[in-house]
Enzyme design. Structure first.
Site, short mmCIF file in Angstrom:
data_model
loop_
_atom_site.label_atom_id
_atom_site.label_comp_id
_atom_site.label_asym_id
_atom_site.label_seq_id
_atom_site.Cartn_x
_atom_site.Cartn_y
_atom_site.Cartn_z
N LYS A 194 0.32 -1.19 -0.01
CA LYS A 194 0.23 0.05 0.02
C LYS A 194 0.95 1.32 -0.04
CE LYS A 194 -1.64 -1.46 3.60
NZ LYS A 194 -2.90 -1.46 4.56
N THR A 203 -8.43 8.71 8.11
CA THR A 203 -8.47 7.78 8.17
C THR A 203 -7.92 6.44 8.55
OG1 THR A 203 -5.95 8.76 8.41
CG2 THR A 203 -6.29 9.17 5.91
N GLY A 230 -8.32 2.87 10.16
CA GLY A 230 -8.96 2.04 9.86
C GLY A 230 -9.11 1.80 7.95
N THR A 231 -8.36 2.18 8.12
CA THR A 231 -7.74 2.61 6.43
C THR A 231 -7.78 0.89 5.57
OG1 THR A 231 -5.84 3.31 6.41
CG2 THR A 231 -7.64 4.84 5.74
N GLY A 232 -7.15 0.20 6.33
CA GLY A 232 -5.57 -0.73 5.97
C GLY A 232 -6.92 -1.71 6.38
N CYS A 233 -7.75 -1.93 7.82
CA CYS A 233 -8.57 -2.88 7.94
C CYS A 233 -9.65 -2.98 6.88
CB CYS A 233 -9.50 -2.78 9.37
SG CYS A 233 -7.96 -2.09 10.84
#
Length: 553
Positions: free
Chosen positions: A188, A260, A262-265
């Site tokens: 990412k 932003t 929790g974007t990866g989750c």
């Protein structure tokens, strides 16, 4: 729903008491993509948007018990892992998966998000757990989704001293991470500042690379480019997907936002959902990165720190997304993309190319200019119908101003013809060609049907198309060693008129009109398909207009 039960998707992660990340974000994402969500909780956290105040891990044996309870009863079609907290919990997850799925090939799509650090900077994975994750979980994974710091950490465990600062570094890291055993790697790019020049440089040097520009303007969208921020000056986010034989870049504009958390989750949860539905990895990644991007861009304020993205935007049933800073013209983009090949053939027609080179036969141009003179009468009358259908002074003014613009355009046509020795009387006496009559009749028929929105769609292809042609030729002419010839070109004034300020002001008004229509009166599925069909037909009629001038029909 299509009558089938929703896929059951499992998240194995920590709980976020503020609701923005962890299993709470995952379950929202599962729901947004029509999946039945389940959770195994590896740790409880006391946290909010300003940070993590405390972590209480689940005992490893209880993690295994949760997994056994779910897997022994419910057919799981997709799994994602997030925060696993420590080595023992990570082993417990791997042990339970291996016990239930005897062979690695039996494991449903598994997305491993190697969560190490929270957005606020709090460590979420004990150092000893990283090696366990590499040895035990990565070989089972369909996909791992590290960010910059996580990719560097994973590679450091393998003795690689890697610092990711460029797009080339990201691609190299993704290739090295593939050796950990997963089928694919998504590095990412949220923490790597890049520009479109970086993307173009790498794309030009590699034949195994595909670029997906989901949130960026595609070709033949010059009319939108002039009214939106120049892509060359924008900071971009690039996510790098590496599979065994190919690399795909997912490019989107960087958004300056505090929302932003929790974007990866969320990204990994959407990926697990789409893979559970059977989508190919590239398409799943395209949809997941787009969902996350729009979620950040449409986020509402929560808390005093790093708030969450908007997980609800996909649940708001809109065929046309609302205008945003990075996409202020969503309907126009959709219309152009819905008829992309026809639009390209119209904008980059041989008539246009020969006109730009000054080689267009005189008789072709005169046929066109005479027929366009006749067509514009239909066009102005159609706008007169739009005036009659308008219910506000602003919409009446807009349609009336377009009629004035048409009258000005007619004066330009008269001037062109005068240069070629053709009088206004000769113009008026010119017989209509079948293509002119067909196009004009379609406009008036659409206008008489009573739906002003359909009429606006019918009128837009001409207005926007000529603006696109003018700007495309202007851009091409500015390139070194351009194929466009301006000096001594007898058609130079035509190019200047349609790329010039007066006509582009009319284009801007047209763009505002159709985008405002989509906001004020969002269409249902049937009506939206009608809009797209009318746009495509008028684009085809425009192309046919130039075909006739080239005597191709």
């Amino acid at each position: 729903m299509d009558g089938k039960p929703p896929p059951a998707v499992l998240t194995i992660a920590g709980s976020d008491s503020s609701g923005g990340a962890g299993i709470q974000a995952d379950l929202k994402a599962f729901t947004a993509f029509g999946c039945y969500g389940m959770s195994v909780i590896t740790a409880l956290t006391a946290q909010n948007t300003t940070g993590v105040q405390g972590v209480h891990p689940s005992p490893p044996e209880f993690v295994e018990q949760q997994l056994h309870s779910v897997l022994s009863d419910i057919p799981v079609q997709g799994i994602k892992t997030g925060m696993l907290f420590d080595a023992e919990n990570t082993r417990a997850v791997a042990r339970a998966l291996k016990a239930h799925y005897i062979h690695a090939s039996q494991v449903p799509p598994l997305v491993v998000d190697p969560v190490c650090v929270s957005t606020s900077g709090h460590t979420l994975l004990a150092p000893g757990a990283v090696q366990v994750l590499i040895d035990e979980l990565c070989p089972l994974a369909t996909l791992i989704t590290p960010n910059k710091a996580e990719a560097e950490l994973l590679l450091s465990q393998k003795g690689e001293d890697v610092h990711i600062a460029t797009l080339e570094d990201m691609i190299s890291a993704a290739e090295k991470l593939l050796a950990l055993g997963s089928k694919a790697v998504l590095v990412k790019g949220g923490h790597v500042e890049l520009t479109f020049a970086d993307v173009e440089k790498v794309a030009a040097a590699r034949t195994d690379l595909t670029v997906v520009r989901e949130e960026l303007l595609a070709e033949n969208m010059e009319i939108l480019q002039v009214h939106e921020q120049d892509i060359a000056s924008r900071s971009l986010v690039v996510d790098v997907l590496r599979e065994s034989e190919k690399t795909t870049l997912f490019v989107s504009p960087r958004i300056d936002s505090n929302s932003t958390h929790g974007t990866g989750c969320t990204l990994s949860a959407v990926l697990a959902s789409l893979l559970a539905k059977g989508l190919p990895l590239v398409e799943a990644t395209r949809q997941a990165t787009s969902f996350t991007h729009v979620g950040i861009e449409t986020a509402f304020s929560v808390g005093r720190g790093h708030g969450p993205l908007n997980h609800l935007h996909a649940l708001m049933p809109r065929l046309i997304p609302p205008p945003t800073a990075s996409n202020p013209h969503p309907l126009t983009r959709i219309l152009i993309q819905s008829a992309a090949q026809t639009w390209k053939e119209y904008v980059e027609h041989d008539f246009v190319k020969q006109l730009a080179q000054g080689t267009l036969p005189r008789e072709s141009f005169l046929h066109f200019i005479k027929q366009d003179y006749l067509y514009l009468k239909y066009y102005a009358r159609a706008y007169g119908l739009l005036v009659a259908k308008s219910s506000t002074y602003s919409s009446i003014q807009s349609a009336t101003q377009t009629i004035v613009n048409v009258i000005n355009e007619v004066a330009t046509h008269k001037a062109f013809c005068a240069q070629w020795g053709i009088s206004e009387a000769e113009l008026a006496a010119t017989p209509e060609s079948p293509s002119t009559t067909a196009y004009g009749a379609f406009l008036l028929d659409t206008g008489l049907q009573g739906d002003s929105a359909k009429l606006i769609m019918a009128l837009a292809a001409c207005l926007l198309g000529y603006g696109e042609v003018g700007l495309w030729l202007k851009k091409e002419a500015a390139k070194p060693n351009s194929w466009v010839t301006l000096q001594g070109n007898v058609y130079l004034k035509w190019i200047e008129d349609y790329s010039g300020e007066q006509y582009q002001t009319a284009v801007k008004l047209g763009l505002e009109t159709i985008e405002a229509l989509a906001v004020a009166d969002p269409p249902n599925e049937l009506r939206f398909q009608e809009w797209c069909a009318i746009w495509e037909k008028c684009t085809r009629l425009e192309r046919g207009f130039w075909d006739a001038s080239m005597k191709l029909q």
